[in-house]
Design an enzyme around this catalytic site. Structure first.
Site, PDB file in Angstrom:
ATOM      1  N   CYS A   1      -6.830 -37.393  14.784  1.00 12.11           N
ATOM      2  CA  CYS A   1      -8.086 -38.035  15.176  1.00 12.11           C
ATOM      3  C   CYS A   1      -9.181 -36.981  15.188  1.00 12.11           C
ATOM      4  O   CYS A   1      -8.977 -35.895  15.732  1.00 12.11           O
ATOM      5  CB  CYS A   1      -7.947 -38.666  16.564  1.00 12.11           C
ATOM      6  N   LEU A   2     -10.319 -37.312  14.613  1.00 12.16           N
ATOM      7  CA  LEU A   2     -11.436 -36.361  14.583  1.00 12.16           C
ATOM      8  C   LEU A   2     -11.932 -36.052  15.996  1.00 12.16           C
ATOM      9  O   LEU A   2     -12.589 -35.037  16.201  1.00 12.16           O
ATOM     10  CB  LEU A   2     -12.575 -36.909  13.716  1.00 12.16           C
TER      11      LEU A   2
ATOM     12  N   HIS B   1     -10.166 -47.386  19.048  1.00 15.94           N
ATOM     13  CA  HIS B   1     -11.361 -46.652  19.511  1.00 15.94           C
ATOM     14  C   HIS B   1     -12.394 -47.612  20.104  1.00 15.94           C
ATOM     15  O   HIS B   1     -13.055 -47.299  21.105  1.00 15.94           O
ATOM     16  CB  HIS B   1     -12.019 -45.884  18.370  1.00 15.94           C
TER      17      HIS B   1
ATOM     18  N   HIS C   1      -5.958 -47.860  14.392  1.00 13.39           N
ATOM     19  CA  HIS C   1      -6.454 -46.646  15.066  1.00 13.39           C
ATOM     20  C   HIS C   1      -7.947 -46.796  15.381  1.00 13.39           C
ATOM     21  O   HIS C   1      -8.391 -46.479  16.497  1.00 13.39           O
ATOM     22  CB  HIS C   1      -6.182 -45.447  14.144  1.00 13.39           C
ATOM     23  N   GLU C   2      -8.730 -47.311  14.423  1.00 11.62           N
ATOM     24  CA  GLU C   2     -10.184 -47.464  14.640  1.00 11.62           C
ATOM     25  C   GLU C   2     -10.486 -48.582  15.643  1.00 11.62           C
ATOM     26  O   GLU C   2     -11.386 -48.451  16.477  1.00 11.62           O
ATOM     27  CB  GLU C   2     -10.908 -47.739  13.318  1.00 11.62           C
TER      28      GLU C   2
ATOM     29  N   GLN D   1     -17.202 -42.656  18.234  1.00  9.70           N
ATOM     30  CA  GLN D   1     -16.931 -41.240  17.955  1.00  9.70           C
ATOM     31  C   GLN D   1     -18.207 -40.463  17.644  1.00  9.70           C
ATOM     32  O   GLN D   1     -18.192 -39.232  17.616  1.00  9.70           O
ATOM     33  CB  GLN D   1     -15.941 -41.095  16.792  1.00  9.70           C
TER      34      GLN D   1
ATOM     35  N   GLY E   1     -11.297 -42.370   8.458  1.00  7.20           N
ATOM     36  CA  GLY E   1     -11.856 -43.475   9.234  1.00  7.20           C
ATOM     37  C   GLY E   1     -12.745 -42.917  10.326  1.00  7.20           C
ATOM     38  O   GLY E   1     -12.621 -41.742  10.695  1.00  7.20           O
TER      39      GLY E   1
HETATM   40  O1  GNR Z   1      -8.979 -38.877   9.514  1.00  7.41           O
HETATM   41  C1  GNR Z   1      -8.148 -39.520  10.168  1.00  7.41           C
HETATM   42  N1  GNR Z   1      -6.855 -39.553   9.729  1.00  7.41           N
HETATM   43  C2  GNR Z   1      -5.913 -40.416  10.258  1.00  7.41           C
HETATM   44  C3  GNR Z   1      -4.578 -40.188   9.955  1.00  7.41           C
HETATM   45  C4  GNR Z   1      -3.609 -41.027  10.424  1.00  7.41           C
HETATM   46  C5  GNR Z   1      -3.945 -42.107  11.204  1.00  7.41           C
HETATM   47  C6  GNR Z   1      -5.258 -42.338  11.543  1.00  7.41           C
HETATM   48  C7  GNR Z   1      -6.241 -41.503  11.066  1.00  7.41           C
HETATM   49  S1  GNR Z   1      -7.901 -41.824  11.460  1.00  7.41           S
HETATM   50  C8  GNR Z   1      -8.538 -40.198  11.415  1.00  7.41           C
HETATM   51  C9  GNR Z   1     -10.041 -40.213  11.639  1.00  7.41           C
HETATM   52  C10 GNR Z   1     -10.331 -40.720  13.020  1.00  7.41           C
HETATM   53  O2  GNR Z   1     -10.217 -40.077  14.023  1.00  7.41           O
HETATM   54  N2  GNR Z   1     -10.702 -41.978  13.107  1.00  7.41           N
HETATM   55  O3  GNR Z   1     -10.926 -42.519  14.323  1.00  7.41           O
HETATM   56 NI    NI Z   2      -9.703 -41.386  15.730  1.00  2.00          NI
END
Ligand code: GNR
Ligand code: NI
Length: 172
Positions: free
Chosen positions: A95-96, A141, A137-138, A52, A47
């Site tokens: 999270c990236l 953000h 999660h997104e 980001q 995601g």
């Molecule tokens: O790549 C991602 N893996 C992930 C694993 C578990 C819960 C959420 C994520 S999202 C993350 C990519 C990211 O930072 N998206 O904002």
């Molecule tokens: Ni993230």
């Protein structure tokens, strides 16, 4: 398409911004979605939210397909969660924007949302499992919230300090 640089900690000035809704889906939004998708696939991640890559617009992409499977990208604009389950689910998140850090996060197991799709139409979705986790999660953000905000303050402050120190030492 182009690869975009991913914003990471300690850049909280960017990551804490609250992103603005898009007025509609035009060629600029589609180009950004495509660039985000390429950037996410390359990272690799499942995601990515526009903030980001430094763009404070309420846009995200998700693709949960595994290596070698047919890709199934999901393009989402202006998402609004309209319902969340009482049932919770635990998932080890990453999270990236916080490279190489993983912690268990508890969130609603299922959510319903309303959003604009790639065609610019209002759409609704009922998400469960990893899709529900990733969407939350997104969407976090887009509101300047990071997954470390859902863990203990001690762990959160420790990881933020680690990235601040790494930057001071020129290691980021
Ligand atoms: O790549 C991602 N893996 C992930 C694993 C578990 C819960 C959420 C994520 S999202 C993350 C990519 C990211 O930072 N998206 O904002
Ligand atoms: Ni993230």
């Amino acid at each position: 398409m182009s690869l975009l640089p991913i914003v990471t900690l300690p850049d909280e000035k960017t990551l804490r911004e609250v992103s603005k809704p898009v007025a509609g889906i035009d060629s600029h939004v589609k180009k950004l979605w495509d660039d985000m998708l390429e950037t996410m696939y390359r990272a690799p991640g499942i995601g990515l939210a526009a903030i980001q890559v430094g763009v404070p617009q309420r846009l995200l992409v998700i693709d949960l397909s595994k290596d070698g499977e047919v890709k199934l990208p999901l393009f989402v604009a202006n998402p609004e969660i309209t319902w969340e389950s009482d049932a919770r689910s635990d998932y080890e998140e990453g999270c990236l924007s916080i490279p190489e850090y993983y912690e268990m996060v508890t969130r609603p197991a299922e959510v319903k949302l309303r959003y604009l799709n790639r065609q610019g139409e209002h759409a609704e979705m009922h998400a469960t499992g990893l899709l529900a986790t990733c969407l939350q999660h997104e969407i976090d953000h887009l509101n300047g919230v990071l997954f470390i905000d859902h863990i203990s303050r001690l762990k959160r402050e420790r990881v933020i300090k680690k990235f601040q120190k790494a930057q001071k030492l020129g290691k980021l």
